[in-house]
Scaffold this motif. Structure first.
Motif, PDB file in Angstrom:
ATOM      1  N   LYS A  10       0.802  -1.222   0.000  1.00 17.18           N
ATOM      2  CA  LYS A  10       0.000   0.000   0.000  1.00 17.18           C
ATOM      3  C   LYS A  10       0.835   1.273   0.000  1.00 17.18           C
ATOM      4  O   LYS A  10       0.344   2.329  -0.361  1.00 17.18           O
ATOM      5  CB  LYS A  10      -0.906   0.032   1.227  1.00 17.18           C
ATOM      6  N   MET A  11       2.079   1.169   0.433  1.00 19.69           N
ATOM      7  CA  MET A  11       2.902   2.370   0.599  1.00 19.69           C
ATOM      8  C   MET A  11       3.399   2.915  -0.736  1.00 19.69           C
ATOM      9  O   MET A  11       3.840   2.164  -1.600  1.00 19.69           O
ATOM     10  CB  MET A  11       4.103   2.064   1.492  1.00 19.69           C
ATOM     11  N   TYR A  12       3.305   4.219  -0.850  1.00 17.96           N
ATOM     12  CA  TYR A  12       3.916   4.913  -1.971  1.00 17.96           C
ATOM     13  C   TYR A  12       5.380   5.158  -1.631  1.00 17.96           C
ATOM     14  O   TYR A  12       5.747   5.198  -0.451  1.00 17.96           O
ATOM     15  CB  TYR A  12       3.218   6.244  -2.224  1.00 17.96           C
ATOM     16  N   PRO A  13       6.244   5.350  -2.618  1.00 21.25           N
ATOM     17  CA  PRO A  13       7.651   5.619  -2.308  1.00 21.25           C
ATOM     18  C   PRO A  13       7.832   6.823  -1.378  1.00 21.25           C
ATOM     19  O   PRO A  13       8.698   6.814  -0.508  1.00 21.25           O
ATOM     20  CB  PRO A  13       8.284   5.873  -3.673  1.00 21.25           C
ATOM     21  N   SER A  14       7.009   7.840  -1.542  1.00 21.53           N
ATOM     22  CA  SER A  14       7.129   9.006  -0.662  1.00 21.53           C
ATOM     23  C   SER A  14       6.756   8.659   0.780  1.00 21.53           C
ATOM     24  O   SER A  14       7.305   9.236   1.719  1.00 21.53           O
ATOM     25  CB  SER A  14       6.253  10.148  -1.172  1.00 21.53           C
ATOM     26  N   ASP A  15       5.833   7.717   0.958  1.00 22.74           N
ATOM     27  CA  ASP A  15       5.470   7.283   2.309  1.00 22.74           C
ATOM     28  C   ASP A  15       6.619   6.529   2.965  1.00 22.74           C
ATOM     29  O   ASP A  15       6.835   6.651   4.166  1.00 22.74           O
ATOM     30  CB  ASP A  15       4.246   6.369   2.290  1.00 22.74           C
ATOM     31  N   SER A  16       7.330   5.754   2.189  1.00 30.23           N
ATOM     32  CA  SER A  16       8.414   4.960   2.772  1.00 30.23           C
ATOM     33  C   SER A  16       9.568   5.835   3.233  1.00 30.23           C
ATOM     34  O   SER A  16      10.293   5.474   4.151  1.00 30.23           O
ATOM     35  CB  SER A  16       8.908   3.905   1.787  1.00 30.23           C
ATOM     36  N   ARG A  24      11.212   0.393   7.362  1.00 28.99           N
ATOM     37  CA  ARG A  24      11.228   0.337   5.894  1.00 28.99           C
ATOM     38  C   ARG A  24      11.924  -0.925   5.400  1.00 28.99           C
ATOM     39  O   ARG A  24      11.423  -1.631   4.518  1.00 28.99           O
ATOM     40  CB  ARG A  24      11.910   1.590   5.333  1.00 28.99           C
TER      41      ARG A  24
END
Length: 51
Positions: A10-16, A24
């Motif tokens: 579900k995570m976008y790269p910006s969220d990670s 992470r």
């Protein structure tokens, strides 16, 4: 492991980037491990089908 995999998907790269490095890495390892198992199973099924 399924919960970690679902969270990583579900995570976008910006969220990670906003998560802690150890979280992470754990999420990416869970995703990688489950994807590797899925690919191995699919290749095994394909081999059985061919034979």
């Amino acid at each position: 492991m399924d919960a970690r995999r679902a969270r990583a998907i579900k995570m976008y790269p910006s969220d990670s980037r906003d998560t802690a490095e150890d979280v992470r890495i754990t999420l990416l390892a869970a995703l990688r491990s489950s994807r590797q198992a899925e690919i191995t199973d699919a290749l095994g099924d394909l081999l059985i089908t061919l034979v």
